[in-house]
Design a protein around this motif. Structure first.
Motif, mmCIF file in Angstrom:
data_model
loop_
_atom_site.group_PDB
_atom_site.id
_atom_site.type_symbol
_atom_site.label_atom_id
_atom_site.label_comp_id
_atom_site.label_asym_id
_atom_site.label_seq_id
_atom_site.Cartn_x
_atom_site.Cartn_y
_atom_site.Cartn_z
ATOM 1 N N PRO A 16 0.810 -1.196 0.156
ATOM 2 C CA PRO A 16 0.173 -0.190 0.143
ATOM 3 C C PRO A 16 0.772 1.123 -0.131
ATOM 4 N N ALA A 17 0.323 2.211 -0.747
ATOM 5 C CA ALA A 17 0.881 3.629 -0.519
ATOM 6 C C ALA A 17 0.523 4.370 0.793
ATOM 7 N N SER A 18 1.140 5.435 0.826
ATOM 8 C CA SER A 18 1.336 6.256 2.183
ATOM 9 C C SER A 18 -0.361 6.739 2.253
ATOM 10 N N LYS A 19 -0.578 7.174 3.495
ATOM 11 C CA LYS A 19 -1.760 7.650 3.771
ATOM 12 C C LYS A 19 -1.802 9.122 3.235
ATOM 13 N N ASP A 20 -0.899 9.824 2.961
ATOM 14 C CA ASP A 20 -0.939 11.404 3.055
ATOM 15 C C ASP A 20 0.072 11.966 1.974
ATOM 16 N N ARG A 21 0.619 11.249 0.958
ATOM 17 C CA ARG A 21 1.361 11.503 -0.206
ATOM 18 C C ARG A 21 0.995 11.393 -1.618
ATOM 19 N N GLU A 22 1.198 12.277 -2.329
ATOM 20 C CA GLU A 22 1.074 11.795 -3.851
ATOM 21 C C GLU A 22 2.098 11.062 -4.070
ATOM 22 N N GLU A 23 1.741 9.902 -4.778
ATOM 23 C CA GLU A 23 2.701 8.854 -5.245
ATOM 24 C C GLU A 23 2.251 7.968 -6.425
ATOM 25 N N ILE A 24 2.904 7.169 -7.071
ATOM 26 C CA ILE A 24 2.433 6.250 -7.883
ATOM 27 C C ILE A 24 3.259 4.874 -7.501
ATOM 28 N N ILE A 25 2.237 3.810 -7.447
ATOM 29 C CA ILE A 25 2.534 2.547 -7.124
ATOM 30 C C ILE A 25 2.595 1.595 -8.454
ATOM 31 N N TYR A 26 3.393 0.936 -8.511
ATOM 32 C CA TYR A 26 3.626 0.089 -9.895
ATOM 33 C C TYR A 26 3.690 -1.576 -9.346
ATOM 34 N N ALA A 27 3.276 -2.283 -10.478
ATOM 35 C CA ALA A 27 3.351 -3.849 -10.251
ATOM 36 C C ALA A 27 3.377 -4.366 -11.697
ATOM 37 N N GLU A 28 4.460 -5.263 -11.852
ATOM 38 C CA GLU A 28 4.401 -5.979 -13.259
ATOM 39 C C GLU A 28 3.774 -7.217 -13.067
ATOM 40 N N VAL A 29 2.628 -7.248 -13.814
ATOM 41 C CA VAL A 29 1.934 -8.739 -13.614
ATOM 42 C C VAL A 29 1.642 -9.381 -15.030
ATOM 43 N N ASN A 30 1.452 -10.661 -15.042
ATOM 44 C CA ASN A 30 0.963 -11.437 -16.097
ATOM 45 C C ASN A 30 -0.669 -11.536 -15.805
ATOM 46 N N LEU A 31 -1.420 -10.705 -16.514
ATOM 47 C CA LEU A 31 -2.955 -11.054 -16.169
ATOM 48 C C LEU A 31 -3.467 -12.245 -16.721
ATOM 49 N N ALA A 32 -2.998 -12.984 -17.357
ATOM 50 C CA ALA A 32 -3.405 -14.422 -17.805
ATOM 51 C C ALA A 32 -3.363 -15.377 -16.548
ATOM 52 N N ASP A 33 -2.614 -14.860 -15.575
ATOM 53 C CA ASP A 33 -2.343 -15.835 -14.477
ATOM 54 C C ASP A 33 -3.719 -15.842 -13.666
ATOM 55 N N ALA A 34 -4.535 -14.920 -13.763
ATOM 56 C CA ALA A 34 -5.766 -14.870 -13.152
ATOM 57 C C ALA A 34 -6.630 -15.949 -13.417
ATOM 58 N N ARG A 35 -6.702 -16.191 -14.802
ATOM 59 C CA ARG A 35 -7.579 -17.569 -15.155
ATOM 60 C C ARG A 35 -6.684 -18.596 -15.252
ATOM 61 N N ARG A 36 -5.333 -18.460 -15.536
ATOM 62 C CA ARG A 36 -4.601 -19.979 -15.825
ATOM 63 C C ARG A 36 -4.137 -20.552 -14.376
ATOM 64 N N ASN A 37 -3.953 -19.911 -13.382
ATOM 65 C CA ASN A 37 -3.898 -20.675 -12.093
ATOM 66 C C ASN A 37 -5.105 -20.394 -10.954
ATOM 67 N N ARG A 38 -6.270 -20.501 -11.702
ATOM 68 C CA ARG A 38 -7.283 -20.324 -10.673
ATOM 69 C C ARG A 38 -7.491 -21.697 -9.722
ATOM 70 N N ASN A 39 -7.017 -22.656 -10.279
ATOM 71 C CA ASN A 39 -7.091 -24.247 -9.561
ATOM 72 C C ASN A 39 -6.022 -23.838 -8.018
ATOM 73 N N TRP A 40 -6.748 -24.093 -6.929
ATOM 74 C CA TRP A 40 -6.002 -23.992 -5.734
ATOM 75 C C TRP A 40 -5.325 -25.224 -5.250
ATOM 76 N N THR A 41 -6.095 -26.393 -5.537
ATOM 77 C CA THR A 41 -5.569 -27.624 -5.302
ATOM 78 C C THR A 41 -6.344 -28.553 -6.452
ATOM 79 N N ALA A 42 -5.900 -29.849 -6.505
ATOM 80 C CA ALA A 42 -6.363 -30.756 -7.441
ATOM 81 C C ALA A 42 -7.887 -30.704 -7.400
ATOM 82 N N PHE A 43 -8.382 -30.317 -6.154
ATOM 83 C CA PHE A 43 -9.936 -30.489 -6.129
ATOM 84 C C PHE A 43 -10.688 -29.217 -6.140
#
Length: 294
Positions: free
Chosen positions: A242-269
């Motif tokens: 999380p960013a600060s409570k009181d400063r203007e700032e930009i936070i970043y993250a490099e992500v592979n959005l396809a992982d949201a669906r590709r890795n949706r299984n938590w276990t074999a079941f």
């Protein structure tokens, strides 16, 4: 696209822009969004999220003031400015805007890309005195298919309703972008993280979607805001902020959005969307919108 192993077709740099809009200063607010978008783009960001009502400010005193700070979408000057920048820099931008349609106002999020206006989300759940100025959203929970991934939106109080994230996930969203103006919650202790941080982490985890929430800072007409913008993985753990409570700032993250669906299984079941008991409750929670891929 590359092969299935280590493919990178959906890897992008996501940025949340935390800033301080000022009510009644729309021109200055929009100029500040342009400055911060340019800064994030220079750092490689391709999908950028800005706060709720970042063009107009939030705490209106009268309907006349709210209307004076509103504009049409996508033909208003603010959306046009964001579209021009998105085209010039090859960006996708999700930003909160005070939208006017005829005699009605909506607390909206506009989604724009290199080819112009992609779509609009209108806040479904109005908070406190927003009810004096805005209409409840009437566009449902759209998911926008874009070259960078499938984008859905929430705005602030929408995040308190798990149905909003579930409907986005059921329609195939990879990421939910959240323009927001989080405020302190009753019972919150001094120094406690924003309740919304907990809510979006839980929503990302239980729906296997990325969430990028851009909050504002400052105090406007006596109303303090929480800051603490963050980017959350589909696992539920923060990957930016999380960013600060009181400063203007930009936070970043490099992500592979396809992982949201590709890795949706938590276990074999177990897979959280597949394991729903739709024999007990309606598959789409009573929504008129139909499920997509998940």
């Amino acid at each position: 696209m590359t092969g299935a192993a280590g493919r990178s077709e959906a890897v992008i740099n996501v940025a949340c822009i935390q800033m301080e809009p000022r009510v009644g200063e729309k021109g200055a607010n929009v100029r500040r969004t342009i400055e911060l978008i340019e800064e994030a783009a220079a750092q490689g960001a391709k999908l950028l999220v800005l706060p709720e009502l970042c063009n107009s400010g939030y705490v209106f005193e009268t309907r006349e003031e709210a209307f004076a700070e509103s504009e049409e979408v996508p033909n208003g000057e603010t959306t046009k400015a964001w579209m021009e920048l998105a085209q010039r820099r090859g960006l996708h931008i999700v930003a909160g805007i005070n939208e006017r349609e005829g005699n009605l106002l909506y607390n909206s999020a506009v989604v724009v890309g290199p080819n112009g206006h992609i779509g609009t989300f209108r806040k479904l759940h109005l908070w406190n005195e927003e009810n004096l100025f805005f209409e409840p959203g009437n566009l449902g929970m759209p998911v926008f298919r874009t070259p960078v991934g499938r984008i859905a939106c929430n705005i602030c109080y929408d995040s308190w309703f798990p149905e909003s994230y579930r409907l986005a996930a059921l329609q195939g969203a990879d990421i939910v972008c959240v323009p927001t103006n989080w405020v302190p919650i009753p019972g919150q202790r001094e120094g406690e993280r924003a309740m919304a941080n907990t809510l979006v982490m839980a929503a990302a985890h239980s729906n296997s979607v990325f969430i990028a929430a851009a909050d504002r800072i400052g105090t406007e007409r006596g109303q303090p805001f929480e800051g603490q913008s963050l980017i959350v993985s589909y696992t539920g753990w923060p990957i930016g902020g999380p960013a600060s409570k009181d400063r203007e700032e930009i936070i970043y993250a490099e992500v592979n959005l396809a992982d949201a669906r590709r890795n949706r299984n938590w276990t074999a079941f177990n897979q959280p969307l597949r394991d729903r008991r739709i024999d007990v409750y309606d598959e789409m929670l009573g929504s008129k919108h139909h499920a997509g891929w998940y």
